[in-house]
Design an enzyme around this catalytic site. Structure first.
Site, short mmCIF file in Angstrom:
data_model
loop_
_atom_site.label_atom_id
_atom_site.label_comp_id
_atom_site.label_asym_id
_atom_site.label_seq_id
_atom_site.Cartn_x
_atom_site.Cartn_y
_atom_site.Cartn_z
N GLY A 182 5.00 -0.96 2.87
CA GLY A 182 4.18 0.22 2.60
C GLY A 182 4.98 1.51 2.52
CG HIS A 222 -0.20 -0.05 2.53
ND1 HIS A 222 0.21 1.06 3.21
CD2 HIS A 222 0.19 -1.12 3.28
CE1 HIS A 222 0.82 0.70 4.32
NE2 HIS A 222 0.83 -0.61 4.39
CG ASP A 223 -0.47 4.08 1.33
OD1 ASP A 223 -1.44 4.62 0.76
OD2 ASP A 223 -0.59 3.43 2.38
#
Length: 307
Positions: free
Chosen positions: A171, A153-154
């Site tokens: 992340g 994520h991200d």
């Protein structure tokens, strides 16, 4: 299902066993193979190909000429969106644009993944959406992501990167452009990998890799400059020589009076010749950026004492 008025010229093909929702938007010349699923909010650009057993869920958009190999899954029935650009290949059993594995994620939050053009995402790779509505997982253009990689994520990936098999990004990792990892590399969350850098196989990164550098090791250490990568990308001999001189002044000084790390950086910045070489300035700025308030610092380097 919506079709263009010129579909008769470029007819799409749906296998009888495919499940294509009537609200899906399908471009011209799309081929959907046996046992595929296309959800109601999906949009497929012209010329896309779905091999048998591939699936598109949620609010997902595929640009022109994308290919989903057998078993690939793109998108998720969650708030948010997955956008895939043109001419991307999603490999066998790859999972792209699904819910993240961040424990802070809330199911009511929108989450996003944006992928550019001309990427090859190989078999069994996983790429997750962002962990919150204010963020995005982003992959640029012309990246090769080999088998069994993970992009959490991200993360923010630039252009023209190569990730060898089993490269794992936690992340919020940032990878700039033309970086190259060998196999089985693990990158800690919030790390930054600079442009034109190389990470040796089996390395574990817990700190940043500055631009143009080569690192390796179980706790990755600086191993010098990525000379071969720089030559391949067209940097001149003069630029590489200047970069080598600056690197030695910063990391390999044998002069007892060379001063602290900060003083050595400042010396390069103020050097009458090196200060005017853009590639040197870029390297120094990349190092400095890693020591800002939220930076993780750079991979360990061994200061030569001459003893």
């Amino acid at each position: 299902m919506l079709h263009s008025s010129v579909d008769a010229l470029y007819p799409s093909f749906f296998h009888p066993t495919a499940v294509v929702h009537p609200d899906a938007v399908i471009g011209q010349g799309v081929s959907i193979g046996p046992f595929c699923t296309v959800g109601p909010s999906a949009k497929l650009g012209d010329g896309c190909q779905l091999y048998p057993g591939s699936h598109i869920f949620g609010d997902t958009e595929l640009g022109k000429q994308c290919v989903l190999m057998t078993g690939a899954v793109v998108g998720d029935d969650l708030p948010g969106r997955t956008v895939i650009g043109c001419n991307n290949i999603i490999g066998y059993h790859a999972v792209v644009g699904v819910k993240c594995q961040d424990m802070k994620y809330k199911p009511v939050d929108e989450c996003f993944l944006d992928v550019g053009d001309n990427n090859e995402i190989r078999e069994h790779t996983s790429i997750h959406r962002s962990s919150m509505s204010s963020e995005r997982t982003v992959i640029g253009d012309n990246n090769l992501i080999m088998g069994s990689c993970h992009i959490a994520h991200d993360c923010k990936l630039g252009n023209n990167n190569i990730f060898a098999n089993n490269t794992l990004l936690a992340g919020h990792v940032v990878v700039e452009d033309y970086a190259h990892t060998a196999g089985a590399v693990v990158v800690h969350q919030f790390c930054r990998i600079g442009s034109f850098s190389f990470i040796g196989g089996g390395s574990v990164l817990s700190k940043d890799v500055p631009k143009y550098m080569m690192v390796s090791g179980e706790r990755a250490e600086l191993r010098g400059l990525n000379f071969e990568g720089l030559r391949r990308r067209g940097f001149s001999d003069t630029e590489i020589k200047s970069l080598r001189t600056a690197y030695r002044k910063i990391f390999m000084s044998i002069d007892a009076k060379s001063g602290s790390f900060e003083e050595r950086l400042a010396e390069v910045e103020q050097h009458e010749e090196l200060a005017h070489v853009p590639i040197v300035s870029s390297m120094v700025q990349s190092i400095r950026d890693s020591f800002t308030e939220n930076g993780r610092g750079i991979c360990t380097f061994r200061h030569w004492t001459g003893s």
